[in-house]
Design an enzyme around this catalytic site. Structure first.
Site, mmCIF file in Angstrom:
data_model
loop_
_atom_site.group_PDB
_atom_site.id
_atom_site.type_symbol
_atom_site.label_atom_id
_atom_site.label_comp_id
_atom_site.label_asym_id
_atom_site.label_seq_id
_atom_site.Cartn_x
_atom_site.Cartn_y
_atom_site.Cartn_z
ATOM 1 N N GLY A 62 4.001 -5.644 -49.247
ATOM 2 C CA GLY A 62 3.723 -6.884 -49.586
ATOM 3 C C GLY A 62 5.036 -7.510 -50.512
ATOM 4 N N GLY A 65 7.134 -11.097 -51.972
ATOM 5 C CA GLY A 65 6.477 -11.941 -52.863
ATOM 6 C C GLY A 65 7.298 -12.054 -54.129
ATOM 7 N N LEU A 67 6.926 -10.228 -56.870
ATOM 8 C CA LEU A 67 7.606 -9.190 -57.305
ATOM 9 C C LEU A 67 8.390 -8.466 -56.689
ATOM 10 C CD1 LEU A 67 4.701 -8.867 -59.722
ATOM 11 C CD2 LEU A 67 6.415 -10.174 -60.172
ATOM 12 N N ASP A 88 6.592 -6.293 -45.410
ATOM 13 C CA ASP A 88 5.905 -7.329 -45.543
ATOM 14 C C ASP A 88 5.513 -7.764 -44.055
ATOM 15 O OD1 ASP A 88 5.088 -10.037 -46.297
ATOM 16 O OD2 ASP A 88 5.650 -9.574 -47.908
ATOM 17 N N ARG A 90 6.123 -10.821 -43.391
ATOM 18 C CA ARG A 90 6.935 -12.130 -43.381
ATOM 19 C C ARG A 90 8.486 -11.813 -42.831
ATOM 20 N NH1 ARG A 90 7.212 -15.467 -48.039
ATOM 21 N NH2 ARG A 90 6.438 -13.874 -49.516
ATOM 22 N N ILE A 107 -0.788 -4.274 -43.722
ATOM 23 C CA ILE A 107 -1.605 -3.427 -44.532
ATOM 24 C C ILE A 107 -3.007 -3.438 -43.769
ATOM 25 C CG2 ILE A 107 -0.491 -3.033 -46.575
ATOM 26 C CD1 ILE A 107 -2.984 -5.149 -47.505
ATOM 27 N N TYR A 195 -10.131 -12.718 -55.930
ATOM 28 C CA TYR A 195 -9.001 -12.110 -56.603
ATOM 29 C C TYR A 195 -9.405 -11.250 -57.362
ATOM 30 C CZ TYR A 195 -4.328 -11.285 -58.631
ATOM 31 O OH TYR A 195 -3.039 -10.870 -59.305
ATOM 32 N N LYS A 199 -9.716 -6.777 -57.496
ATOM 33 C CA LYS A 199 -8.903 -6.021 -58.315
ATOM 34 C C LYS A 199 -9.718 -4.990 -58.831
ATOM 35 C CE LYS A 199 -4.588 -7.380 -57.281
ATOM 36 N NZ LYS A 199 -3.763 -6.547 -56.717
HETATM 37 N N1 LIG Z 1 2.935 -12.225 -59.995
HETATM 38 C C1 LIG Z 1 1.973 -12.119 -61.272
HETATM 39 O O1 LIG Z 1 1.977 -12.841 -61.952
HETATM 40 C C2 LIG Z 1 1.036 -10.981 -60.906
HETATM 41 C C3 LIG Z 1 0.325 -10.754 -62.302
HETATM 42 C C4 LIG Z 1 -0.661 -9.612 -61.873
HETATM 43 C C5 LIG Z 1 -0.692 -8.885 -60.762
HETATM 44 N N2 LIG Z 1 -0.129 -9.193 -59.918
HETATM 45 C C6 LIG Z 1 -0.029 -8.231 -58.491
HETATM 46 O O2 LIG Z 1 1.156 -7.906 -58.217
HETATM 47 C C7 LIG Z 1 1.225 -7.613 -56.817
HETATM 48 C C8 LIG Z 1 2.572 -8.526 -56.279
HETATM 49 O O3 LIG Z 1 2.256 -9.978 -56.771
HETATM 50 P P1 LIG Z 1 3.174 -11.066 -56.096
HETATM 51 O O4 LIG Z 1 3.223 -11.919 -57.361
HETATM 52 O O5 LIG Z 1 4.688 -10.477 -55.639
HETATM 53 O O6 LIG Z 1 2.331 -11.556 -55.105
HETATM 54 P P2 LIG Z 1 2.990 -12.593 -53.797
HETATM 55 O O7 LIG Z 1 1.708 -13.426 -53.468
HETATM 56 O O8 LIG Z 1 4.183 -13.434 -54.250
HETATM 57 O O9 LIG Z 1 3.473 -11.720 -52.608
HETATM 58 C C9 LIG Z 1 2.295 -11.211 -51.807
HETATM 59 C C10 LIG Z 1 2.922 -10.708 -50.549
HETATM 60 O O10 LIG Z 1 2.107 -10.085 -49.914
HETATM 61 C C11 LIG Z 1 2.228 -10.107 -48.615
HETATM 62 N N3 LIG Z 1 0.850 -9.994 -47.713
HETATM 63 C C12 LIG Z 1 -0.010 -10.912 -47.405
HETATM 64 N N4 LIG Z 1 -0.826 -10.487 -46.509
HETATM 65 C C13 LIG Z 1 -0.237 -9.053 -46.158
HETATM 66 C C14 LIG Z 1 -0.701 -8.152 -45.038
HETATM 67 N N5 LIG Z 1 -1.809 -8.125 -44.122
HETATM 68 N N6 LIG Z 1 0.200 -7.209 -44.941
HETATM 69 C C15 LIG Z 1 1.393 -6.790 -45.783
HETATM 70 N N7 LIG Z 1 1.585 -7.663 -46.710
HETATM 71 C C16 LIG Z 1 0.895 -8.922 -46.823
HETATM 72 C C17 LIG Z 1 2.702 -11.600 -48.333
HETATM 73 O O11 LIG Z 1 3.349 -12.148 -47.229
HETATM 74 C C18 LIG Z 1 3.354 -11.729 -49.843
HETATM 75 O O12 LIG Z 1 4.638 -11.544 -49.614
HETATM 76 C C19 LIG Z 1 -0.167 -8.312 -56.315
HETATM 77 O O13 LIG Z 1 -1.052 -7.312 -55.988
HETATM 78 C C20 LIG Z 1 -0.510 -9.032 -57.326
HETATM 79 O O14 LIG Z 1 -2.041 -8.933 -57.598
HETATM 80 C C21 LIG Z 1 1.087 -10.171 -59.877
HETATM 81 C C1 LIG Z 2 -2.102 -13.445 -63.456
HETATM 82 C C2 LIG Z 2 -1.847 -13.161 -62.057
HETATM 83 O O1 LIG Z 2 -2.638 -12.270 -61.471
HETATM 84 C C3 LIG Z 2 -1.427 -13.913 -60.910
HETATM 85 N N1 LIG Z 2 -0.253 -14.671 -61.566
HETATM 86 C C4 LIG Z 2 -2.448 -15.136 -60.875
HETATM 87 O O2 LIG Z 2 -2.257 -16.048 -61.840
HETATM 88 O O3 LIG Z 2 -2.937 -15.154 -59.800
#
Ligand SMILES: NC(=O)c1ccc[n+]([C@@H]2O[C@H](COP(=O)([O-])OP(=O)(O)OC[C@H]3O[C@@H](n4cnc5c(N)ncnc54)[C@H](O)[C@@H]3O)[C@@H](O)[C@H]2O)c1
Ligand SMILES: C[C@@H](O)[C@H](N)C(=O)O
EC number: 1.1.1.103
Length: 373
Positions: A62, A65, A67, A88, A90, A107, A195, A199
């Protein structure tokens, strides 16, 4: 020839051992395939130097996205470009595709995941694929598949191949019945989003695999992450990213949360550093496998006040999204990350003033470049 073959098998076994030195998991016999694909095409055990072999071989799922791209670039600085594979479902933008190894990985396709891990001799996996809180509520069955079934595939592959596995959790793993100000590591967790439920499931499954099979599972509960050069993927904390873009571009911002909604937040540099630090921490320093990490906590009104110090004409208005507001109202307001600070020395660098200066500088220079072109 048989000697070479035996050496390859021995080396292959050694490379699959957990880098942590913890108990090597026993491969269930149903997974012991003998296909030629299990010997990597690029394997050259005789010429691999010790220092190269000591580096982890990293896969990020993934990775396109908010991060993942930042994580890849951060880890590549440390472990070398070719040791970090971004994946990914995409299509990557050109600059990402050219910046280092990229591979398609869904995945939900277990065999595809296993093939990638085996063929690339992966030793560390950062599992970032997920549907975030707001998009998850809009598509519960897809969120359930990606966040739960996908996690099962990742856990199985990690366990079978002795990987060190990082799975991020979130403030969203808590709910309205959790203590919210502050929220400790161990307390009641009854989230009300798919979500959050997925988690909590990930935290518990990862810890179960750790205790049951010795899987080197490591998990941080991230707060809302704020990044300048990547867009958020549909979460509740997204406003705190978009506000900077709109402040610089339009001088105003319409916020989808109420002005007094307090949530824990972190700048992406701190998030990536925390992630690498917990992955590199000696196993004996980890008294738990899932830690809260935090940096700051603010409301939209407080963030707007700080932006105003730099953009005097800035105006914020509110048009509340009831779905996101209900989610935010059930999440922690402050996060207690004292265990991470005590066990492996976690310390954030960015508080609200530094965050705002850094974000505005980035968007300001982007907009000046755009105007000049
Ligand atoms: N961004 C935040 O604020 C935040 C906060 C807490 C936790 N997280 C966790 O960090 C991780 C990364 O977050 P993010 O903000 O980059 O998420 P995001 O939604 O920006 O990116 C998620 C990625 O997962 C990919 N994806 C979706 N389905 C898929 C599949 N079947 N196979 C492979 N990839 C697939 C999407 O194409 C996307 O690029 C996540 O697990 C999220 O829960 C993020
Ligand atoms: C906090 C975090 O997991 C994510 N940025 C959301 O808001 O869903």
């Amino acid at each position: 020839m048989p000697v070479v073959w035996m050496l390859q098998r021995v080396a292959s076994r050694l490379l699959q051992r957990p880098a942590c030195g913890c108990q090597a998991p026993v491969l269930p016999s149903r997974f012991l395939g003998t296909s030629p694909q299990q010997i990597p095409a690029d394997a050259n055990f005789h010429s691999t130097s010790f220092s190269e072999a000591d580096q982890p071989r990293v896969l990020i799922t993934g990775g396109l996205g908010q991060l993942g791209v930042g994580l890849a670039s951060f880890l590549r600085k440390r472990f070398g470009k070719d040791n970090v594979i971004l994946s990914d479902i995409r299509k990557p933008p050109e600059h990402v595709f050219l910046s280092g190894p990229f591979i398609y990985s869904d995945i939900l396709d277990y065999k595809n995941l296993r093939e990638i891990v085996v063929n690339n001799r992966v030793t560390w996996l950062f599992h970032y694929s997920a549907l975030l809180s707001a998009v998850g509520e809009a598509n519960v069955s897809l969120a359930r598949a990606v966040n739960i079934t996908g996690l099962h595939n990742v856990l199985d592959v990690a366990e079978e191949h002795g990987l060190r596995l990082f799975v991020p959790s979130t403030i969203g793993a808590f709910g309205p019945t959790s203590p919210r100000n502050p929220t400790p590591d161990l307390c009641i967790q009854r989230p009300r989003t798919i979500y959050g439920v997925s988690k909590v499931h990930a935290e518990l499954m990862g810890e179960y695999y750790y205790y049951r099979y010795g899987l080197d599972f490591r998990c941080l509960r991230y707060p809302g992450i704020i990044s300048a050069d990547s867009q958020p993927g549909g979460g509740t904390t997204d406003y705190a990213v978009q506000i900077f873009h709109d402040a610089v571009k339009h001088g105003r911002f319409e916020c989808n949360l109420e002005p007094s909604t307090r949530l824990p937040m972190m700048y992406i540099d701190d998030c990536l550093r925390a992630t690498l630090e917990v992955m590199e921490a000696p196993a004996e320093s980890l008294s738990m496998r899932t830690y809260n990490v935090n940096a700051m906590s603010f409301t939209p009104a407080e963030l707007a006040q700080e932006v105003l110090k730099h953009v005097p004409e800035f105006q914020i208005t509110y048009n509340v999204d009831p779905v996101r507001q209900a989610i935010a109202d059930s999440w922690p307001m402050n996060f207690d990350d004292s265990n991470a600070r005590k066990d492996w020395g976690w310390k954030h660098d960015f508080d609200l003033p530094e965050l705002v200066t850094t974000m505005l500088n980035f968007h300001g220079s982007e907009s000046r470049v755009a105007q000049a072109n």
